[in-house]
Design a protein around this motif. Sequence first.
Motif: not given
Length: 376
Positions: A184-206
């Motif tokens: 009655h008092k346990t809940i699952h909440i995923p870990y938080p990630i700040d996407l605004s500070t994420t530096e994306r890697i180069d993704i080769h399309e296809g």
Amino acid sequence: MKILLIGEYSNVHATLASALRRLGHEATVLSNGDFWKNYPRDINLERQPGKWGGIRYMARLLSLLPKMRGYDVVHLINPMFLELKAERIMPVYRFLRRHNRIVTLGAYGMDWYWVDTCRKEKPLRYSDFNIGDRLREDEDALREVADWCGTAKERLNRHMAADCDGIAAGLYEYYVCYHPVFPHKTIHIPYPIDLSTTERIDIHEGERDLTTHPLRIFIGINRKRHTYKGTDIMLAAAKRLQRQYPSVVRLQVAESVPFAEYSRMMNDSDVLLDQVYSYTPSMNSLLAMSKGIICVGGGEPEQYELIGEEQLRPIINVQPEEQSVYDGLEQLVLHPERISRLQHQSIEYIRKHHDHLAVARRYLDFWGKIESSEQR
């Protein structure tokens, strides 16, 4: 709300606090920065080694206690939320209960419920403490058992779990250890990630041409916990793959390097090997996925079911066996058309389930329901 977050684990509290502030709430993080990782905090409370370090730590804590009163919510990262023995943490916990409206506990990592449940009930097919019905007997596992079972840590954890207003589990594994005892008092909440500070890697399309752009695999190793965390299994599989496909596979190994260097090396990869004994990606894996890096590790069906995800399957789920890890990696070599798709799915998965603002709203809802129930 006025919220105090005590302790730190892999930037969970610092990221959550940032989101809570953006949503208009007052959030304060009191922590040691998670030791050498040195994550941001508003109130620094770290312990220096030696006798005098302990004395100064206690003096600092006592001077901070008056500032730890009058909050709508106090959320604790773990039963061991301070760098003190469990018996000394207990009176601090009781002080927090007396002087604040709501106190909740995070189920984010090592504690008695995790150790004891995995060893006795064994709800997971594999974990840090069991492989099927067989108990793991490696040095680190036995050390954690001795540390938590039949000790002051166990007593502290059991008291806090029974006494607190709510328990937030960050991973599927911890949820299945706490929820049956405290449904009655346990809940699952995923870990938080700040996407605004994420530096994306180069993704080769296809479809990826591996002859010109080899598959870059990265693994971080802590030699002190190499066997316990299963990086020995993952490293052996990755080395075998590199020997089998030397012209199209590159392997980077970070062994106990500073976090900044670790991050730089991870950003120069396509695949991260992490958490072979887990059902769910950890904060480290989630951060990598937010950049478009494919995670090879924990992605069991149960964790997708818990979050209600029916379409995205970005994680290459493997069992804690060298052949399973090898097979998972080899599929990327044999089917390079999967690489780009999994990279995009990884980013979408984090956006959908781990965006720090959405996670913060779930915590606010969690705390709001506790507040409403207490007012009835």
